[in-house]
Write a protein that holds these residues in place. Sequence first.
Motif, PDB file in Angstrom:
ATOM      1  N   PRO A 140      -3.340  -5.907  14.499  1.00 32.57           N
ATOM      2  CA  PRO A 140      -2.203  -6.248  13.630  1.00 32.57           C
ATOM      3  C   PRO A 140      -1.247  -5.064  13.483  1.00 32.57           C
ATOM      4  CG  PRO A 140      -4.289  -6.855  12.594  1.00 32.57           C
ATOM      5  CD  PRO A 140      -4.626  -6.010  13.778  1.00 32.57           C
ATOM      6  N   GLY A 141       0.046  -5.355  13.514  1.00 34.67           N
ATOM      7  CA  GLY A 141       1.055  -4.321  13.311  1.00 34.67           C
ATOM      8  C   GLY A 141       1.275  -4.025  11.833  1.00 34.67           C
ATOM      9  N   LEU A 142       2.194  -3.109  11.561  1.00 29.95           N
ATOM     10  CA  LEU A 142       2.430  -2.689  10.180  1.00 29.95           C
ATOM     11  C   LEU A 142       2.808  -3.857   9.277  1.00 29.95           C
ATOM     12  CD1 LEU A 142       4.386   0.684  10.566  1.00 29.95           C
ATOM     13  CD2 LEU A 142       1.996   0.350   9.912  1.00 29.95           C
ATOM     14  N   ARG A 143       3.773  -4.667   9.717  1.00 31.46           N
ATOM     15  CA  ARG A 143       4.242  -5.765   8.864  1.00 31.46           C
ATOM     16  C   ARG A 143       3.119  -6.739   8.566  1.00 31.46           C
ATOM     17  NH1 ARG A 143       6.487 -10.801   9.824  1.00 31.46           N
ATOM     18  NH2 ARG A 143       6.517 -10.434  12.076  1.00 31.46           N
ATOM     19  N   LEU A 144       2.312  -7.062   9.563  1.00 25.31           N
ATOM     20  CA  LEU A 144       1.200  -7.987   9.348  1.00 25.31           C
ATOM     21  C   LEU A 144       0.184  -7.416   8.369  1.00 25.31           C
ATOM     22  CD1 LEU A 144       0.502  -9.410  12.923  1.00 25.31           C
ATOM     23  CD2 LEU A 144       1.660 -10.535  11.019  1.00 25.31           C
ATOM     24  N   ARG A 145      -0.026  -6.118   8.397  1.00 19.81           N
ATOM     25  CA  ARG A 145      -0.995  -5.487   7.493  1.00 19.81           C
ATOM     26  C   ARG A 145      -0.495  -5.520   6.049  1.00 19.81           C
ATOM     27  NH1 ARG A 145      -4.277  -1.082  10.989  1.00 19.81           N
ATOM     28  NH2 ARG A 145      -3.935  -2.063  13.009  1.00 19.81           N
ATOM     29  N   TYR A 146       0.777  -5.217   5.874  1.00 23.43           N
ATOM     30  CA  TYR A 146       1.344  -5.302   4.529  1.00 23.43           C
ATOM     31  C   TYR A 146       1.302  -6.744   4.010  1.00 23.43           C
ATOM     32  CZ  TYR A 146       3.263  -0.541   4.349  1.00 23.43           C
ATOM     33  OH  TYR A 146       3.413   0.833   4.285  1.00 23.43           O
ATOM     34  N   GLU A 147       1.690  -7.683   4.869  1.00 28.44           N
ATOM     35  CA  GLU A 147       1.725  -9.084   4.445  1.00 28.44           C
ATOM     36  C   GLU A 147       0.335  -9.616   4.137  1.00 28.44           C
ATOM     37  OE1 GLU A 147       3.775 -11.215   7.487  1.00 28.44           O
ATOM     38  OE2 GLU A 147       5.773 -10.622   6.771  1.00 28.44           O
ATOM     39  N   SER A 148      -0.662  -9.238   4.894  1.00 26.33           N
ATOM     40  CA  SER A 148      -2.017  -9.741   4.648  1.00 26.33           C
ATOM     41  C   SER A 148      -2.556  -9.232   3.319  1.00 26.33           C
ATOM     42  CB  SER A 148      -2.952  -9.344   5.798  1.00 26.33           C
ATOM     43  OG  SER A 148      -3.122  -7.948   5.866  1.00 26.33           O
ATOM     44  N   LEU A 149      -2.266  -7.987   2.970  1.00 30.33           N
ATOM     45  CA  LEU A 149      -2.717  -7.464   1.677  1.00 30.33           C
ATOM     46  C   LEU A 149      -2.079  -8.238   0.523  1.00 30.33           C
ATOM     47  CD1 LEU A 149      -2.646  -3.600   2.283  1.00 30.33           C
ATOM     48  CD2 LEU A 149      -4.661  -5.035   1.980  1.00 30.33           C
ATOM     49  N   HIS A 150      -0.817  -8.594   0.716  1.00 29.83           N
ATOM     50  CA  HIS A 150      -0.115  -9.348  -0.339  1.00 29.83           C
ATOM     51  C   HIS A 150      -0.551 -10.810  -0.369  1.00 29.83           C
ATOM     52  CE1 HIS A 150       3.088 -10.879  -2.875  1.00 29.83           C
ATOM     53  NE2 HIS A 150       3.476 -11.692  -1.912  1.00 29.83           N
ATOM     54  N   ASN A 151      -0.652 -11.426   0.793  1.00 30.25           N
ATOM     55  CA  ASN A 151      -0.910 -12.866   0.861  1.00 30.25           C
ATOM     56  C   ASN A 151      -2.347 -13.251   0.525  1.00 30.25           C
ATOM     57  OD1 ASN A 151       1.737 -13.358   1.629  1.00 30.25           O
ATOM     58  ND2 ASN A 151       1.289 -13.276   3.815  1.00 30.25           N
ATOM     59  N   THR A 153      -4.508 -11.491  -1.491  1.00 33.14           N
ATOM     60  CA  THR A 153      -4.994 -10.956  -2.764  1.00 33.14           C
ATOM     61  C   THR A 153      -4.145 -11.530  -3.892  1.00 33.14           C
ATOM     62  OG1 THR A 153      -3.549  -9.016  -2.705  1.00 33.14           O
ATOM     63  CG2 THR A 153      -5.729  -8.798  -1.694  1.00 33.14           C
ATOM     64  N   ALA A 154      -4.632 -11.402  -5.094  1.00 31.65           N
ATOM     65  CA  ALA A 154      -3.922 -12.005  -6.236  1.00 31.65           C
ATOM     66  C   ALA A 154      -2.815 -11.119  -6.785  1.00 31.65           C
ATOM     67  CB  ALA A 154      -4.921 -12.320  -7.352  1.00 31.65           C
ATOM     68  N   ASN A 155      -2.979  -9.794  -6.699  1.00 29.28           N
ATOM     69  CA  ASN A 155      -2.072  -8.915  -7.440  1.00 29.28           C
ATOM     70  C   ASN A 155      -1.368  -7.842  -6.616  1.00 29.28           C
ATOM     71  OD1 ASN A 155      -2.734 -10.105 -10.045  1.00 29.28           O
ATOM     72  ND2 ASN A 155      -4.718  -9.064  -9.879  1.00 29.28           N
ATOM     73  N   LEU A 156      -1.721  -7.679  -5.371  1.00 29.25           N
ATOM     74  CA  LEU A 156      -1.096  -6.601  -4.602  1.00 29.25           C
ATOM     75  C   LEU A 156       0.319  -6.995  -4.171  1.00 29.25           C
ATOM     76  CD1 LEU A 156      -4.026  -5.321  -2.364  1.00 29.25           C
ATOM     77  CD2 LEU A 156      -3.163  -4.382  -4.519  1.00 29.25           C
ATOM     78  N   PRO A 157       1.281  -6.094  -4.376  1.00 29.79           N
ATOM     79  CA  PRO A 157       2.680  -6.411  -4.048  1.00 29.79           C
ATOM     80  C   PRO A 157       2.934  -6.343  -2.542  1.00 29.79           C
ATOM     81  CG  PRO A 157       2.517  -4.152  -4.802  1.00 29.79           C
ATOM     82  CD  PRO A 157       1.138  -4.751  -4.977  1.00 29.79           C
ATOM     83  N   LEU A 158       4.027  -6.979  -2.118  1.00 27.50           N
ATOM     84  CA  LEU A 158       4.461  -6.902  -0.730  1.00 27.50           C
ATOM     85  C   LEU A 158       5.399  -5.708  -0.592  1.00 27.50           C
ATOM     86  CD1 LEU A 158       4.612  -8.026   2.142  1.00 27.50           C
ATOM     87  CD2 LEU A 158       6.465  -9.537   1.381  1.00 27.50           C
ATOM     88  N   LEU A 159       5.006  -4.735   0.187  1.00 24.00           N
ATOM     89  CA  LEU A 159       5.783  -3.513   0.344  1.00 24.00           C
ATOM     90  C   LEU A 159       6.379  -3.420   1.739  1.00 24.00           C
ATOM     91  CD1 LEU A 159       3.360  -0.946  -1.373  1.00 24.00           C
ATOM     92  CD2 LEU A 159       5.204  -2.279  -2.415  1.00 24.00           C
ATOM     93  N   THR A 160       7.354  -2.526   1.871  1.00 19.53           N
ATOM     94  CA  THR A 160       7.981  -2.242   3.152  1.00 19.53           C
ATOM     95  C   THR A 160       7.468  -0.914   3.669  1.00 19.53           C
ATOM     96  OG1 THR A 160       9.973  -3.437   2.481  1.00 19.53           O
ATOM     97  CG2 THR A 160      10.179  -1.936   4.345  1.00 19.53           C
ATOM     98  N   ALA A 161       7.240  -0.828   4.946  1.00 15.31           N
ATOM     99  CA  ALA A 161       6.658   0.376   5.536  1.00 15.31           C
ATOM    100  C   ALA A 161       7.512   1.608   5.276  1.00 15.31           C
ATOM    101  CB  ALA A 161       6.479   0.183   7.041  1.00 15.31           C
ATOM    102  N   GLN A 162       6.864   2.704   4.990  1.00 14.70           N
ATOM    103  CA  GLN A 162       7.531   3.987   4.821  1.00 14.70           C
ATOM    104  C   GLN A 162       6.562   5.107   5.177  1.00 14.70           C
ATOM    105  OE1 GLN A 162       8.296   3.691   0.491  1.00 14.70           O
ATOM    106  NE2 GLN A 162       6.859   5.396   0.226  1.00 14.70           N
ATOM    107  N   THR A 163       7.107   6.286   5.490  1.00 15.52           N
ATOM    108  CA  THR A 163       6.256   7.422   5.813  1.00 15.52           C
ATOM    109  C   THR A 163       5.516   7.883   4.557  1.00 15.52           C
ATOM    110  OG1 THR A 163       8.091   8.957   5.421  1.00 15.52           O
ATOM    111  CG2 THR A 163       7.736   8.225   7.687  1.00 15.52           C
ATOM    112  N   ILE A 164       4.372   8.507   4.764  1.00 14.19           N
ATOM    113  CA  ILE A 164       3.579   8.982   3.637  1.00 14.19           C
ATOM    114  C   ILE A 164       3.441  10.501   3.715  1.00 14.19           C
ATOM    115  CG2 ILE A 164       2.301   6.835   3.325  1.00 14.19           C
ATOM    116  CD1 ILE A 164      -0.010   8.078   4.883  1.00 14.19           C
ATOM    117  N   GLU A 165       3.459  11.153   2.551  1.00 12.80           N
ATOM    118  CA  GLU A 165       3.314  12.600   2.475  1.00 12.80           C
ATOM    119  C   GLU A 165       1.846  13.006   2.311  1.00 12.80           C
ATOM    120  OE1 GLU A 165       5.819  14.584   2.990  1.00 12.80           O
ATOM    121  OE2 GLU A 165       7.270  12.938   3.114  1.00 12.80           O
TER     122      GLU A 165
END
Length: 243
Positions: A140-151, A153-165
């Motif tokens: 799964p690519g980045l978008r699919l991973r973000y969407e699966s966490l949101h779709n 689960t009950a409470n996790l928000p749908l986020l947009t990919a960004q770099t992490i520090e």
Amino acid sequence: MILVIDIGNTSIKIAAVDNYKVISHHRTIEIDFIKECKSIITRFPQIKNAALCQVGRINLDLIKQLEQLVSVFKIENNIKLPFKNLYQSTTLGNDRIALVAGAISKIKKDECCLIIDAGTCVTYDYVDTDLNYHGGAISPGLRLRYESLHNFTANLPLLTAQTIENFIGNSTADSIHSGVINGLTQEIKGCIKQYRKKNKNIKVFMTGGDTQLLSTQLKSRFFATPFLMLDGIYYLYQFNKDL
């Protein structure tokens, strides 16, 4: 010069390509597809042929309209390939065929390569020194991973990919970013390491919409090649035209 078209899952890429050089490159959507093609052909009236690789869905009437403008070569499983396909399934995607061809056009004799396409899915494709294509992996690519966490689960928000520090997330959002971004970068690093055990001199090509973001997190040596798909489509057109 020809028109090179990549119909992907999320967008359509169209380019005027001459001798492996991308002269003009456009990203569009289905509703504007023919308009963009006509615009490029108007700018470059010498274009009489097009090479097309389709993975995403598109209205067949649009392809028929394109065929009224230019002669269209389509990448399909029955075309001649510049490599030996050892894949055991008959469902090898046209996009993976084109990416492998693009990488082969850039390597020297007796070199092997790994192609990583970071798009909707992340695909890994391996070609040995004898130009045998063995397959690889699909993840799964980045978008699919973000969407699966949101779709799922009950409470996790749908986020947009960004770099992490920092890989340690100190909030829900940061934890999601760390899990998705750091998770995928570690996957890619591990995959590259596995293939380098087979051949330490393997050439690694990375392409796809998420390459720029992921490359800031990766420390591995690889060639970031944004036009690898277009190069492969063009190479397959030339390879079949010359047979």
